[in-house]
Design a protein around this motif. Structure first.
Motif, PDB file in Angstrom:
ATOM      1  N   GLY A 220     -25.422 -14.580 -10.024  1.00 12.31           N
ATOM      2  CA  GLY A 220     -24.309 -14.872  -9.246  1.00 12.31           C
ATOM      3  C   GLY A 220     -23.063 -15.063 -10.276  1.00 12.31           C
ATOM      4  O   GLY A 220     -21.917 -14.506 -10.125  1.00 12.31           O
TER       5      GLY A 220
ATOM      6  N   ASP B 148     -22.034 -11.720 -11.509  1.00 12.20           N
ATOM      7  CA  ASP B 148     -21.314 -10.886 -10.643  1.00 12.20           C
ATOM      8  C   ASP B 148     -20.101 -11.202 -10.487  1.00 12.20           C
ATOM      9  O   ASP B 148     -19.230 -10.686 -10.615  1.00 12.20           O
TER      10      ASP B 148
ATOM     11  N   LYS C 298     -16.362 -11.811  -0.970  1.00 14.76           N
ATOM     12  CA  LYS C 298     -17.382 -12.765  -0.646  1.00 14.76           C
ATOM     13  C   LYS C 298     -17.004 -14.045  -1.459  1.00 14.76           C
ATOM     14  O   LYS C 298     -17.530 -14.938  -0.755  1.00 14.76           O
TER      15      LYS C 298
ATOM     16  N   GLN D 170     -19.510  -9.410  10.183  1.00 16.81           N
ATOM     17  CA  GLN D 170     -20.228 -10.859  10.235  1.00 16.81           C
ATOM     18  C   GLN D 170     -19.517 -11.623   9.297  1.00 16.81           C
ATOM     19  O   GLN D 170     -19.029 -12.815   9.666  1.00 16.81           O
ATOM     20  N   ASP D 171     -19.411 -11.328   8.203  1.00 17.14           N
ATOM     21  CA  ASP D 171     -18.485 -12.013   7.082  1.00 17.14           C
ATOM     22  C   ASP D 171     -17.128 -12.327   7.498  1.00 17.14           C
ATOM     23  O   ASP D 171     -17.008 -13.511   7.114  1.00 17.14           O
TER      24      ASP D 171
ATOM     25  N   ALA E 241     -17.292 -15.272  10.069  1.00 18.24           N
ATOM     26  CA  ALA E 241     -17.675 -16.516   9.089  1.00 18.24           C
ATOM     27  C   ALA E 241     -16.624 -17.279   8.487  1.00 18.24           C
ATOM     28  O   ALA E 241     -16.362 -18.234   8.590  1.00 18.24           O
TER      29      ALA E 241
ATOM     30  N   ASN F 243     -23.472  -4.194  18.014  1.00 15.02           N
ATOM     31  CA  ASN F 243     -24.841  -4.487  18.178  1.00 15.02           C
ATOM     32  C   ASN F 243     -25.659  -3.642  19.023  1.00 15.02           C
ATOM     33  O   ASN F 243     -26.859  -3.480  18.715  1.00 15.02           O
TER      34      ASN F 243
ATOM     35  N   ASN G 167     -28.966  -1.604  17.837  1.00 15.41           N
ATOM     36  CA  ASN G 167     -30.273  -1.458  18.547  1.00 15.41           C
ATOM     37  C   ASN G 167     -30.706  -0.147  18.931  1.00 15.41           C
ATOM     38  O   ASN G 167     -31.865  -0.053  19.005  1.00 15.41           O
TER      39      ASN G 167
ATOM     40  N   LEU H 101     -25.168  -0.211   9.965  1.00 13.68           N
ATOM     41  CA  LEU H 101     -25.585   0.202   8.697  1.00 13.68           C
ATOM     42  C   LEU H 101     -26.864   1.004   9.036  1.00 13.68           C
ATOM     43  O   LEU H 101     -27.788   0.904   9.657  1.00 13.68           O
TER      44      LEU H 101
ATOM     45  N   PRO I  90     -34.812  -8.531  19.881  1.00 12.87           N
ATOM     46  CA  PRO I  90     -33.945  -9.963  19.552  1.00 12.87           C
ATOM     47  C   PRO I  90     -33.848 -11.042  20.613  1.00 12.87           C
ATOM     48  O   PRO I  90     -33.912 -12.001  20.111  1.00 12.87           O
TER      49      PRO I  90
END
Lengths: 537, 441
Positions: free
Chosen positions: A118, A121, A146, A204-205, A208, A240, A244, A381, A501
Motif C-alpha cells: 500500500g 502504491d 482510492k 460503488q467507490d 461510498a 447490476n 447478472n 466488469l 444474489p
C-alpha cells in the motif's frame, strides 16, 4: 622544518577525516533510507520507501519499481542495497552504476507485505502520475482516487494541466474531486462541484465516497450528496441487472459447452454416457501436456497454446470415445441400465488412470495473456476469459449445427438417429455412423475441456463436477434437440445467476434442481420435445 | 457402490465388461500391502487414494510411508520393524468406517494415521471407541470435540482462525474493519465461521460489517460472489476476506479474484485451507500478497525443516515435491506415537493413550510441540503471504506456541466445557454443572 611539515600534514589529514566523516553523516535522505532497507524489518522498509520517494534522487523511481517486483536485493552484512535488473545483473542502488565485484553471499530480496505494498502504491502514485505511459498514468490516477491523499493534490493538479488523453484526464479530475471533497478547507460550492463529478463516475467507490461525508457538512452540500447518492444507486441497480445477465450468459455458455457433446451422445444417440465428464477432463489434460511441452521447449508460443491444444484435444477425446464405443457401448445399445453402469465404470477407470499417470494434485494450466484480466464496459466488469469462452461456445455450437445440416456425415447421422432400419436399408453403415457420432460427441467434450481448463481445476475430478449439470441441461432442453440444449443451458445459467444474489449459491442450486424436477413432471420430454417416431429408441 | 455392478453383472453379455471395469477400479484404487512378517508393528494408513479427496490425502499416505521408512532405518520401534497397512476409503464416508474396522480388527494395526474431512473422522469414531484403538488426525478442524481414542495434531480454531483474524485486525495486517466470511457449505466452515462471528462481535465489529457466504462443494462459478465481495469491500472501510473454502473450489475462486482485479492491498484474503499443494495448480502472480494461516510453511527456515524437505524429496524422487501443514502434523503425531510406544514398551492402545499426554516432539519450524491432556498439541501459528513462486513468505507469527483448545471460548455452551483425559478422564467436562458429558450447543 620537518616537524612543521608533519604538523601540516597531520592537520590536513585531520581535516580530511572530519570532512569525510561529515560527508558520511550528511549523505542525504536517500542514502539514509537505503540503510533502512537492509534491516529486514517492515516498519523500517516503509519509512525508507516514503523517504526515497520524497528524496528526489533519480534512482528513486527504479528503486521503488524494483521493490515492487521483488527485484530489490540487500546484504545485511555489507549494508548495501542492489537493484537486480530483469536480465539478472546487479546495480548498486546508491550510485546507480552496475556492480562488478562478486555479489555478497548473504544477498536476499527485500521483503514486502500488504501494508508495504500500500505504501509503495501510494509512493508510486505520486511518482508515476507524470509517467510517459498513458496506461500507467491512468492506473496511478485511479490509485490516487482510492487513497484520496491530500498531500498528492499539487501533483494531481500539475498532472491535470499536462494531461492530453481524455480518459486519463477524466480520472485525474475525479481524483482531484475526491481529494477536495475530503479536505476541510474546501468551500461548499467547490464541494458540490466535486460531488457532481464523482456522481458522474457512478460506481460503488463513488457511492461510498459520497455517503461517507462527515456529520458537520453544510446543509446544501448534504442535499447535493443525497441526490447524487440516490442517482448512483439507481444507475447501479440497472447495471447490476446487466451484470447478472452477463454472469448468467457466461455460466450458461459453460454449461452449454459441457453439455453439447452429451446432447449428441445422449440426446441424439440415446446412450447414457456417464464417462462424458471424463472426456472433458481428458481435453483439459491435453491442454496441460501441450502447455508443458511449450513451456519447456518453445516458450515463445505460449499465447498460442490453446489454439494448438484445441485440435489435439478434439482428436484425442474423439479417439478415446470411439474406442469406448467400439469396445463397450456397441454391445449395450438399447439397454440403458447396463450402459449407465458400464460407462460409469469407465469413468472411474479413466479417472484413476489419469490419477496414476499425472498424480492426484491439480495441474497448472496457465491463461494466455489475451485471456487474463478484465475491462470495464459501462458499469460492468467483463473478464476476458469468460468473454472468450462465450464466443468459443457460440462458434462450436454453430459449427456443430452446420456440420449436422450441411455435411454428408451429418446427414447420415440424422438418418440413423431418426430411423435406424431405414437408414441401413438405403445403404448407410450404421455401425460406422454410431462410432463416428460417439466420437464427435466425445471430441466436442474434449474441446470443452480446453476451455474449462482456463476457469477450473485441472484434476482427475474435473469431469465429475459437470456431468450432473450436463444431464440437467440436456433433459431440461429436450432430448435430441441441439437448440433445446442451447436454450436450456442459457435459461439455467441466467436463472441461477439471478437467484444467487438473493438466495446464496447453495440455495440457488437447490431451487434450480427443484424447478427442473417440477418441470419434467409437467413436460417429461423437456422444453423442445421431438415429436413422432424419431425418439423411440 | 460396487454392489450395484454385481447385480447388473448377472446379465450374461454385460458380465465380462463390468467385471473388467470393476476389477480395474479395484486394482487401481487399493494399494495392497505386501508380505506380512510376524514380528512387525503394523501401522494403519486410512487416507483416500481415489475420489475427490485423493488430491489432498494421497500426500499424507506418502508421508506416513516416508516416516515408517525413516524409523525403520533407525532400527524400528522397540526392536521391531514398522509395517504400513494402506487401505483406500475412496473419499466415501461410510467406507471410512468399514476400512477402519478392517485395519483394526483384521489387520491388527497398533495405530491408525488417517482422515481428512471432519465427516470422515466422525464416521470412524464409533469404530475406534468400540475396538479401542488409536487415531492420529492431522488436519486443521473446527474443534468442539475431544475423544479418548483420537489425537488431534492439526490446528484447533484458536491455533489458526483466531490468530489470523487478530493479524488482519492489527496495524501490520491492514487494520481490517469489515469482514467477509466465505466458506464451503459443510461442518468445518460453518462451525469456524460461527466461532469467528462470535469472536469478531466480542471485538466490537457490528453485524452489518460481517458478510457470511456459503457455496456448494466444488463451486466453480465465482463471478457473482467475487463481485459481491468487491461491492461489500468498497464501502469505505478496510475489508478482509476469511476463506474457509475447501481445496478444490479455491483455484476457480482465486482465478476470478485475479481476473476481477482484486488485489491483496485492497481486499486481502486469508485462507485456512490453501497450502503449497493447492497453489501448485495455480499461476500465483495475480495472487501476490493474499494470505494463508498455518502452523507450518515449507518456506520456514529452520535446520529441521531443511533436512526434512531434502529427505522427503529424495524419498519421493521428485526434487520439486512440496511439503505442507497437514504433513507436518502427521510427522509430529508419528514421532509422538513412537516416543510413547518406546516409553511404555508396548503397543497396547490403553497404555499408549495414557502415556501420550506430556510427550514432546520437535516440530519442523524449530520449536517443540507437546501433547496436551485434551489430546490436542501446542503449535506455533504463522501467517504467510503468497509469493510469485507458489510458496509463502511468513509475515507474522505468534510469540510462542499456542496450546490447542478443544472447546472454543467464544460459543455459548462450548465455553463451559473442558477436556482433560489425564486428571478428569473426560473429553467434555462441564465446569458449571461439574459433570462429565456436557454437550456443546
Amino acid at each position: 622544518m620537518g616537524k612543521f611539515r608533519d604538523r601540516i600534514l597531520a592537520i590536513v589529514f585531520a581535516i580530511g577525516l572530519i570532512v569525510s566523516a561529515a560527508g558520511l553523516a550528511h549523505a542525504g535522505p536517500y542514502e539514509d533510507a537505503l540503510e533502512k532497507l537492509t534491516t529486514d524489518d517492515y516498519a523500517d522498509t516503509a519509512d525508507a520507501v516514503t523517504a526515497v520517494a520524497t528524496s528526489g534522487n533519480p534512482m528513486a523511481a527504479p528503486l521503488i519499481a524494483a521493490l515492487q517486483d521483488g527485484r530489490l536485493q540487500f546484504s545485511a552484512k555489507d549494508k548495501k542495497v542492489f537493484i537486480k535488473t530483469v536480465d539478472d545483473k546487479l546495480i548498486d542502488a546508491e550510485t546507480g552504476k552496475p556492480f562488478d565485484g562478486a555479489p555478497p553471499d548473504d544477498l536476499d530480496a527485500v521483503r514486502v507485505n500488504n501494508r508495504l505494498r500500500g505504501v509503495i502504491d501510494a509512493a508510486n502514485g505520486a511518482l508515476t502520475l507524470m509517467a510517459p505511459d498513458a496506461a500507467k498514468r491512468y492506473e496511478s490516477a485511479q490509485a490516487v482516487f482510492k487513497s484520496r491523499d491530500a498531500a498528492v493534490l499539487p501533483a494531481v493538479e500539475k498532472a491535470l494541466e499536462a494531461e492530453k488523453i481524455p480518459r486519463v484526464k477524466k480520472v485525474l479530475t475525479e481524483a482531484r474531486a475526491a481529494i477536495l471533497l475530503g479536505a476541510d478547507d474546501t468551500s461548499p460550492a467547490d464541494k458540490i462541484a466535486a460531488i457532481n463529478i464523482i456522481r458522474d463516475r457512478g460506481d460503488q467507490d463513488s457511492l461510498a465516497l459520497i455517503e461517507s461525508l462527515p456529520a458537520d457538512t453544510p446543509a446544501e452540500v448534504r442535499a447535493a450528496a443525497t441526490a447524487a447518492s440516490a442517482q448512483i444507486q439507481r444507475n447501479l441497480a440497472i447495471w447490476n441487472t446487466v451484470q447478472n445477465l452477463w454472469y448468467g450468459l457466461s455460466l450458461g455458455s459453460v454449461l452449454l459447452l459441457a453439455a453439447i457433446g452429451l446432447a449428441i451422445t445422449f440426446g441424439v444417440m440415446g446412450v447414457i454416457n456417464m464417462a462424458h465428464g471424463e472426456m472433458v477432463m481428458l481435453g483439459a489434460y491435453v491442454t496441460y501436456v501441450v502447455q508443458e511441452i511449450i513451456r519447456t521447449r518453445y516458450p515463445g508460443l505460449f499465447d498460442y497454446s490453446l489454439a494448438i491444444a484445441l485440435p489435439l484435444a478434439f482428436i484425442f477425446s474423439a479417439a478415446v470415445g470411439i474406442a469406448i464405443e467400439r469396445s463397450v457401448i456397441r454391445f449395450l445399445y438399447g439397454r440403458p441400465l447396463e450402459t449407465l453402469l458400464a460407462t460409469w465404470g469407465i469413468s472411474l477407470v479413466l479417472q484413476q488412470a489419469v490419477r496414476v499417470a499425472f498424480g492426484p494434485t491439480n495441474k497448472e494450466v496457465g491463461n494466455p495473456s489475451w485471456m487474463s484480466g478484465a475491462f470495464d464496459l459501462g458499469g460492468i466488469l467483463i473478464t476476458y476469459n469468460r468473454m472468450w469462452i462465450i464466443l468459443f461456445t457460440g462458434i462450436v455450437f454453430a459449427a456443430l449445427l452446420a456440420m449436422l445440416r450441411f455435411t454428408r456425415l451429418g446427414l447420415e447421422m440424422r438418418a440413423v438417429t431418426q430411423n435406424r432400419q431405414m437408414a441401413a436399408a438405403v445403404g448407410i453403415r450404421t455401425a460406422r455412423i454410431d462410432a463416428l457420432t460417439f466420437g464427435l460427441g466425445s471430441g466436442i467434450a474434449g474441446l470443452a475441456g480446453v476451455a474449462l481448463s482456463q476457469i477450473d481445476n485441472v484434476s482427475p475430478n474435473l469431469g465429475q463436477g459437470y456431468i450432473i449439470d450436463s444431464f440437467m441441461v440436456v433433459v431440461f432442453g429436450g432430448v435430441g434437440n441441439l437448440w433445446g440444449t442451447l436454450v436450456g443451458a442459457l435459461t439455467l445459467g441466467i436463472a441461477n445467476k439471478f437467484l444467487e444474489p438473493f438466495a446464496g449459491a447453495v440455495l440457488a442450486k437447490i431451487a434450480i434442481l427443484v424447478f427442473i424436477i417440477l418441470f419434467i413432471q409437467k413436460r417429461p420430454r423437456g422444453m423442445f420435445a421431438l415429436k413422432g417416431r424419431a425418439i423411440e429408441a | 457402490m460396487f454392489t450395484s455392478n454385481h447385480t447388473a453383472a448377472r446379465r450374461p453379455t454385460a458380465r465380462k465388461w463390468l467385471a473388467a471395469t470393476a476389477g480395474f477400479a479395484f486394482a487401481a484404487t487399493g494399494a495392497i500391502s505386501s508380505a506380512q512378517a510376524q514380528d512387525t508393528i503394523k501401522v494403519g494408513v486410512l487416507h483416500s487414494l481415489s475420489g475427490t479427496m485423493a488430491i489432498s490425502e494421497t500426500t499424507l499416505k506418502d508421508t506416513v510411508l516416508f516416516m515408517i521408512d525413516e524409523q525403520n532405518k533407525k532400527g524400528g520401534v522397540n526392536g521391531k520393524k514398522l509395517e504400513a497397512v494402506v487401505v483406500d476409503p475412496a473419499s466415501n464416508w461410510p467406507l471410512f468406517a468399514e476400512k477402519a474396522r478392517e485395519l483394526i480388527a483384521k489387520n491388527k494395526v497398533a495405530v491408525v494415521f488417517g482422515c481428512w474431512t471432519s465427516v470422515s473422522r466422525k464416521s470412524v469414531l464409533p469404530v475406534f471407541k468400540e475396538l479401542n484403538s488409536i487415531l492420529f488426525y492431522p488436519v486443521q478442524y473446527e474443534g468442539e470435540e475431544s475423544e479418548y481414542n483420537v489425537f488431534y495434531t492439526g490446528a484447533a480454531p484458536n491455533q489458526q482462525a483466531i490468530p489470523a483474524v487478530d493479524y488482519l485486525m492489527s496495524k501490520e495486517g491492514g487494520s481490517v474493519k469489515r469482514w467477509v466470511l466465505a466458506g464451503t457449505d459443510y461442518v468445518y466452515p460453518r462451525t469456524t465461521n460461527k466461532i469467528l462471528e462470535a469472536y469478531l462481535k466480542s471485538k466490537g465489529v457490528k453485524q452489518e460489517d460481517i458478510m457470511i457466504n456459503y457455496t456448494p462443494f466444488g463451486h466453480s462459478d465465482w463471478q457473482t460472489i467475487v463481485s459481491d465481495i468487491k461491492k461489500f469491500g468498497s464501502a469505505g472501510k478496510k475489508t478482509g476476506v476469511v476463506s474457509t473454502i475447501n481445496g478444490d473450489a479455491n483455484v476457480p475462486f482465486y482465478k476470478e479474484l485475479g481476473n476481477q482485479g482484486i488485489k491483496a492491498t485492497d481486499i486481502p484474503v486469508v485462507a485456512f485451507s490453501v497450502g503449497e499443494e493447492e497453489l501448485a495448480g495455480l499461476d500465483t502472480k495475480p495472487l501476490l500478497g493474499h494470505l494463508a494461516a498455518w502452523n507450518y510453511f515449507q518456506s520456514v527456515k529452520s535446520p529441521g525443516n531443511t533436512e526434512f524437505i531434502k529427505k522427503w524429496q529424495a524419498f519421493t524422487k521428485n526434487p520439486k515435491r512440496t511439503t505442507n501443514d497437514p504433513m507436518e502434523a502427521t510427522v509430529i503425531g508419528f514421532n509422538m506415537w513412537v516416543k510413547a510406544v518406546e516409553k511404555v514398551k508396548t503397543t497396547d492402545a490403553t497404555k499408549v493413550i495414557d502415556a501420550l499426554p506430556g510427550i514432546t516432539a520437535p516440530n519442523l519450524t524449530g520449536g517443540t510441540s507437546t501433547m496436551l491432556p485434551n489430546h490436542h498439541i501446542t503449535k506455533p501459528v504463522f501467517v504467510g503471504e503468497i509469493k510469485g513462486d507458489g510458496q509463502f513468505d511468513v509475515v507474522w507469527k505468534t510469540k510462542g506456541l499456542v496450546p490447542g483448545d478443544a472447546w472454543t471460548d467464544f460459543l455459548p455452551g462450548s465455553k463451559d466445557l473442558e477436556s482433560d483425559w489425564v486428571k478428569l478422564k473426560c473429553g467434555n467436562y462441564n465446569t458449571v454443572t461439574k459433570k462429565c458429558g456436557g454437550q456443546a450447543s
